[in-house]
Design a protein around this motif. Structure first.
Motif, PDB file in Angstrom:
ATOM      1  N   ARG A  11       0.846  -1.192   0.000  1.00  0.00           N
ATOM      2  CA  ARG A  11       0.000   0.000   0.000  1.00  0.00           C
ATOM      3  C   ARG A  11       0.884   1.246   0.000  1.00  0.00           C
ATOM      4  NH1 ARG A  11      -4.273   1.865   4.666  1.00  0.00           N
ATOM      5  NH2 ARG A  11      -5.127   3.589   3.492  1.00  0.00           N
ATOM      6  N   ASN A  12       1.974   1.163   0.728  1.00  0.00           N
ATOM      7  CA  ASN A  12       2.993   2.214   0.769  1.00  0.00           C
ATOM      8  C   ASN A  12       4.264   1.584   1.334  1.00  0.00           C
ATOM      9  OD1 ASN A  12       2.774   2.270   3.672  1.00  0.00           O
ATOM     10  ND2 ASN A  12       0.991   3.611   3.460  1.00  0.00           N
ATOM     11  N   ASP A  13       5.233   2.398   1.754  1.00  0.00           N
ATOM     12  CA  ASP A  13       6.510   1.865   2.245  1.00  0.00           C
ATOM     13  C   ASP A  13       6.393   1.058   3.532  1.00  0.00           C
ATOM     14  OD1 ASP A  13       7.783   3.034   0.110  1.00  0.00           O
ATOM     15  OD2 ASP A  13       8.461   4.791   1.240  1.00  0.00           O
ATOM     16  N   ARG A  14       5.351   1.317   4.321  1.00  0.00           N
ATOM     17  CA  ARG A  14       5.223   0.674   5.628  1.00  0.00           C
ATOM     18  C   ARG A  14       4.061  -0.305   5.738  1.00  0.00           C
ATOM     19  NH1 ARG A  14       4.887   5.989   6.487  1.00  0.00           N
ATOM     20  NH2 ARG A  14       2.883   5.713   7.488  1.00  0.00           N
ATOM     21  N   GLU A  15       3.171  -0.313   4.731  1.00  0.00           N
ATOM     22  CA  GLU A  15       1.953  -1.113   4.852  1.00  0.00           C
ATOM     23  C   GLU A  15       1.734  -2.013   3.635  1.00  0.00           C
ATOM     24  OE1 GLU A  15      -1.002   1.751   7.382  1.00  0.00           O
ATOM     25  OE2 GLU A  15      -0.755   2.200   5.253  1.00  0.00           O
ATOM     26  N   GLU A  16       1.027  -3.115   3.881  1.00  0.00           N
ATOM     27  CA  GLU A  16       0.608  -4.020   2.810  1.00  0.00           C
ATOM     28  C   GLU A  16      -0.872  -4.322   2.976  1.00  0.00           C
ATOM     29  OE1 GLU A  16       2.772  -7.598   2.093  1.00  0.00           O
ATOM     30  OE2 GLU A  16       4.708  -6.622   2.319  1.00  0.00           O
ATOM     31  N   VAL A  17      -1.532  -4.562   1.858  1.00  0.00           N
ATOM     32  CA  VAL A  17      -2.912  -5.032   1.880  1.00  0.00           C
ATOM     33  C   VAL A  17      -2.847  -6.539   1.658  1.00  0.00           C
ATOM     34  CG1 VAL A  17      -5.165  -4.951   0.759  1.00  0.00           C
ATOM     35  CG2 VAL A  17      -3.798  -2.857   0.979  1.00  0.00           C
ATOM     36  N   CYS A  18      -3.428  -7.283   2.576  1.00  0.00           N
ATOM     37  CA  CYS A  18      -3.404  -8.744   2.496  1.00  0.00           C
ATOM     38  C   CYS A  18      -4.822  -9.268   2.329  1.00  0.00           C
ATOM     39  CB  CYS A  18      -2.789  -9.338   3.763  1.00  0.00           C
ATOM     40  SG  CYS A  18      -1.062  -8.884   3.990  1.00  0.00           S
ATOM     41  N   VAL A  19      -4.968 -10.208   1.412  1.00  0.00           N
ATOM     42  CA  VAL A  19      -6.244 -10.876   1.181  1.00  0.00           C
ATOM     43  C   VAL A  19      -6.059 -12.325   1.621  1.00  0.00           C
ATOM     44  CG1 VAL A  19      -7.977 -11.527  -0.533  1.00  0.00           C
ATOM     45  CG2 VAL A  19      -6.684  -9.385  -0.810  1.00  0.00           C
ATOM     46  N   SER A  20      -6.903 -12.752   2.526  1.00  0.00           N
ATOM     47  CA  SER A  20      -6.808 -14.124   3.017  1.00  0.00           C
ATOM     48  C   SER A  20      -8.189 -14.759   3.052  1.00  0.00           C
ATOM     49  CB  SER A  20      -6.150 -14.167   4.403  1.00  0.00           C
ATOM     50  OG  SER A  20      -6.876 -13.378   5.307  1.00  0.00           O
ATOM     51  N   ALA A  21      -8.195 -16.075   3.099  1.00  0.00           N
ATOM     52  CA  ALA A  21      -9.432 -16.845   3.195  1.00  0.00           C
ATOM     53  C   ALA A  21      -9.343 -17.695   4.442  1.00  0.00           C
ATOM     54  CB  ALA A  21      -9.624 -17.716   1.953  1.00  0.00           C
ATOM     55  N   GLY A  22     -10.482 -17.901   5.072  1.00  0.00           N
ATOM     56  CA  GLY A  22     -10.474 -18.705   6.284  1.00  0.00           C
ATOM     57  C   GLY A  22     -11.851 -19.233   6.614  1.00  0.00           C
ATOM     58  N   GLU A  23     -11.886 -20.020   7.666  1.00  0.00           N
ATOM     59  CA  GLU A  23     -13.128 -20.620   8.116  1.00  0.00           C
ATOM     60  C   GLU A  23     -13.316 -20.305   9.588  1.00  0.00           C
ATOM     61  OE1 GLU A  23     -15.129 -25.073   8.420  1.00  0.00           O
ATOM     62  OE2 GLU A  23     -13.260 -24.792   7.333  1.00  0.00           O
ATOM     63  N   TYR A  24     -14.548 -19.999   9.948  1.00  0.00           N
ATOM     64  CA  TYR A  24     -14.897 -19.727  11.340  1.00  0.00           C
ATOM     65  C   TYR A  24     -16.296 -20.275  11.570  1.00  0.00           C
ATOM     66  CZ  TYR A  24     -15.785 -17.156  15.665  1.00  0.00           C
ATOM     67  OH  TYR A  24     -16.087 -16.820  16.958  1.00  0.00           O
TER      68      TYR A  24
END
Length: 83
Positions: A11-24
């Motif tokens: 997203r910038n020098d310090r951040e990332e956008v993460c896409v994950s999948a899971g079950e709850y």
């Protein structure tokens, strides 16, 4: 909730956008979340900025993102933003 990272991008020098999948509780979810890099440990840590949705709503999210991409596409590419 167990999660599997699907995709990440800066997203910038310090951040990332993460896409994950899971079950709850026997239900599948998709999580889009901003992570920041911890200055001391260099580990990625989650922020409160994000969205968790049930898998049932993924087609609607995809449709919304596609419409946003069309709306924001430069007009010189022949896209006028109408749906």
């Amino acid at each position: 909730m167990s999660k599997k990272l699907i995709h990440a991008f800066p997203r910038n020098d310090r951040e990332e956008v993460c896409v994950s999948a899971g079950e709850y509780r026997d239900k599948m979810y998709v999580d889009l979340r901003v992570f920041f890099r911890d200055g001391e440990t260099d580990e990625l840590r989650p922020t409160k900025k994000g969205l968790t949705i049930a898998l049932d709503f993924l087609p609607e999210l995809r449709k919304a993102l596609e419409k946003a991409a069309l709306e924001l596409a430069p007009k010189e590419n022949g896209v006028d933003g109408t749906a």
